[in-house]
Design an enzyme around this catalytic site. Sequence first.
Site, PDB file in Angstrom:
ATOM      1  CD  GLU A  35      -4.154  15.512  -5.307  1.00  0.00           C
ATOM      2  OE1 GLU A  35      -3.200  15.562  -4.522  1.00  0.00           O
ATOM      3  OE2 GLU A  35      -4.650  16.505  -5.878  1.00  0.00           O
ATOM      4  NE  ARG A 262       7.397  10.276   1.011  1.00  0.00           N
ATOM      5  CZ  ARG A 262       6.493  10.425   0.044  1.00  0.00           C
ATOM      6  NH1 ARG A 262       6.761  10.073  -1.194  1.00  0.00           N
ATOM      7  NH2 ARG A 262       5.323  10.951   0.311  1.00  0.00           N
ATOM      8  CE  LYS A 272       0.693  11.668  -6.797  1.00  0.00           C
ATOM      9  NZ  LYS A 272      -0.692  11.194  -6.625  1.00  0.00           N
TER      10      LYS A 272
HETATM   11  P1  ATP Z   1       3.263  13.726  -3.978  1.00  0.00           P
HETATM   12  O1  ATP Z   1       4.352  13.002  -4.743  1.00  0.00           O
HETATM   13  O2  ATP Z   1       2.632  14.790  -4.781  1.00  0.00           O
HETATM   14  O3  ATP Z   1       3.660  14.085  -2.588  1.00  0.00           O
HETATM   15  P2  ATP Z   1       2.021  11.354  -3.083  1.00  0.00           P
HETATM   16  O4  ATP Z   1       3.142  10.542  -3.612  1.00  0.00           O
HETATM   17  O5  ATP Z   1       1.838  11.509  -1.635  1.00  0.00           O
HETATM   18  O6  ATP Z   1       2.066  12.751  -3.775  1.00  0.00           O
HETATM   19  P3  ATP Z   1      -0.641  10.306  -3.193  1.00  0.00           P
HETATM   20  O7  ATP Z   1      -1.500  10.089  -4.370  1.00  0.00           O
HETATM   21  O8  ATP Z   1      -1.140  11.204  -2.126  1.00  0.00           O
HETATM   22  O9  ATP Z   1       0.730  10.817  -3.765  1.00  0.00           O
HETATM   23  O10 ATP Z   1      -0.211   8.919  -2.572  1.00  0.00           O
HETATM   24  C1  ATP Z   1      -1.128   7.903  -2.249  1.00  0.00           C
HETATM   25  C2  ATP Z   1      -0.582   7.072  -1.122  1.00  0.00           C
HETATM   26  O11 ATP Z   1       0.660   6.503  -1.468  1.00  0.00           O
HETATM   27  C3  ATP Z   1      -0.371   7.907   0.129  1.00  0.00           C
HETATM   28  O12 ATP Z   1      -0.987   7.210   1.206  1.00  0.00           O
HETATM   29  C4  ATP Z   1       1.110   7.951   0.279  1.00  0.00           C
HETATM   30  O13 ATP Z   1       1.454   7.898   1.637  1.00  0.00           O
HETATM   31  C5  ATP Z   1       1.601   6.715  -0.454  1.00  0.00           C
HETATM   32  N1  ATP Z   1       2.920   6.962  -1.020  1.00  0.00           N
HETATM   33  C6  ATP Z   1       3.246   7.903  -1.918  1.00  0.00           C
HETATM   34  N2  ATP Z   1       4.558   7.871  -2.191  1.00  0.00           N
HETATM   35  C7  ATP Z   1       5.092   6.870  -1.458  1.00  0.00           C
HETATM   36  C8  ATP Z   1       6.406   6.338  -1.296  1.00  0.00           C
HETATM   37  N3  ATP Z   1       7.447   6.839  -1.951  1.00  0.00           N
HETATM   38  N4  ATP Z   1       6.561   5.302  -0.450  1.00  0.00           N
HETATM   39  C9  ATP Z   1       5.524   4.798   0.201  1.00  0.00           C
HETATM   40  N5  ATP Z   1       4.266   5.245   0.108  1.00  0.00           N
HETATM   41  C10 ATP Z   1       4.039   6.278  -0.708  1.00  0.00           C
END
Ligand code: ATP
Length: 564
Positions: A35, A262, A272
């Site tokens: 996003e 994650r 974020k």
């Molecule tokens: P927020 O921190 O607001 O929850 P987000 O980290 O999920 O947001 P996105 O932009 O939706 O942010 O993430 C894009 C992709 O990265 C998604 O498919 C998410 O699963 C992956 N992602 C985000 N954070 C991690 C993490 N810590 N480890 C592995 N994958 C991640």
Amino acid sequence: MSDQTGASNFIREIVTADLAAGKHGNRVVTRFPPEPNGYLHIGHAKSICLNFGLAQDTPDGVCHLRFDDTNPTTEDPEYVQAIQDDVRWLGFDWHEKMFFASDYFERLYEFAVKLIQKNLAYVDTLTAEDMRGYRGTLTEPGKNSPSRTRAAEENLDLFRRMRAGEFADGTHTLRAKIDMASPNINLRDPVLYRIRHATHYRTGSAWCLYPAYDYAHPLSDALEGITHSICTLEFEDHRPLYNWVVEQAEAPCRPQQIEFARLNLTYTVMSKRKLLELVSKKLVTGWDDPRLPTIKGLRRRGYTPEAIRAFCDHIGVAKREATVEMQLLEHFVREDLNRRSPRVMAVLRPLKIILDNYPKDQAEELEAINNPEDPAAGTRRVPFSRVLYIEQDDFREDPPKQFFRLAPGREVRLRYAYIIKCVGVTKDPQTGEITELHCTYDPATMSGASQEQRKVKATIHWVSADHAVKAEVRLYNSLLVTDLAKVPPDHDWTTYLNPASLERITNCLVEPSLQQTTPGTRYQFERLGYFCTDLDSTADAPVFNRTVSLKDAWAKIEKAQPSR
Ligand code: ATP
Ligand code: MG
């Protein structure tokens, strides 16, 4: 199928088995769906390496870059650009397969109309608060909303009028009609659309109706022909809804959702929302502050894409949530920088030494090896003269037992140069602070000379006073003083920021070959660590970031015997 290191994981195994079974038309199409509401961080890198890696390792595999931009209030073109830069910098390419969920708004609307016609979605007029009350709990079923029995015709009319802007925010929603008694709360008639009179950075004011993530995401996947939709573990309970949406909306294909754990790292933040808070409250200098685990921050600090990819390969992909030590990430950047960085000499906290027996007007150009790990890197000349600076830490007036560096009456070798002996210590008469050392050098002990016989216990680095360049060095320590997992949720997490996360040393001295350094250049400062020229660096005033320290054997000894 395997990645660069030959490591496999359960997702690769699923994909391999699917290919062997001819599932998904023998194709592998993955996507990375950020996003655009912030910059990417090391957790995203894990997802990028996984999704782009799977595509790379499969003949004809493709990985899309899709901006999941369905939320008008938080998204921004600045982030869209930064995300593209970061994915490319990490070494991946979407081969023109870049998409925006906002481009699908019209088709998503049509799917919703179809769901209403099939009597599988209805317009609800419950307030958000009432809706919460009707939803039930983990142990109690929910209750049907009074709107649930509305006829399809009326729902279609209301939904059309919602789109036309006839209603205020929060007055109506479109909900899926699934099962208010489902043990899975995600299936209790989830909201598919909300009214939001807001301007979207791409669609402007064309819409006042925005789709929910759980609705837009599966359909975006299906519209792009994604075969394997890989997401993090918290979406496991959403998978039945994902499948319901794709099936009931009669989407063109059925992507398979697979969840993985994650990445969490100790002593830092990766949400974020929290990163944005640090940036907007100016608790850090920006998204590229070298203390942050953002890709831009790590890059500015001196991390290489190779090191980040190697780290991601190493931690692998699992189904169980775990927290990885920051030291592991540091280990990978150290390994990579060891191979590639030229060695130079820099003194962070200078202590002046005068070689009493070295001719006053003499200077030599000594040969120094650029990188012992890489003979092709060659050698360079480093000027040597009568007045030098060494590290304050490399001298002890009263040396403890295991301290082998310079002390009164003791000899050490100067790197690439001579053996010197400390013969005198000058102190400020007022403060008693050491201001300079007097030493003698032995001309017969030039480094590498064949007649060299004498053994000394330490070799220390130095710069020549007349030739050295003044520089600023920024040392970084962990962003937080504790792991946020241990902090009660009602505490202001920003109070756990490490006040010593940045240490600026402004009167460092570096060897003259660094005069012309350009931002982004990486070095090993001998015996100190890996450093990278910062963006703030100018020809007159170079600035270096410490990427990571070398393993410091002495610090370990000192720590081990605090009661000395
Ligand atoms: P927020 O921190 O607001 O929850 P987000 O980290 O999920 O947001 P996105 O932009 O939706 O942010 O993430 C894009 C992709 O990265 C998604 O498919 C998410 O699963 C992956 N992602 C985000 N954070 C991690 C993490 N810590 N480890 C592995 N994958 C991640
Ligand atoms: Mg997300």
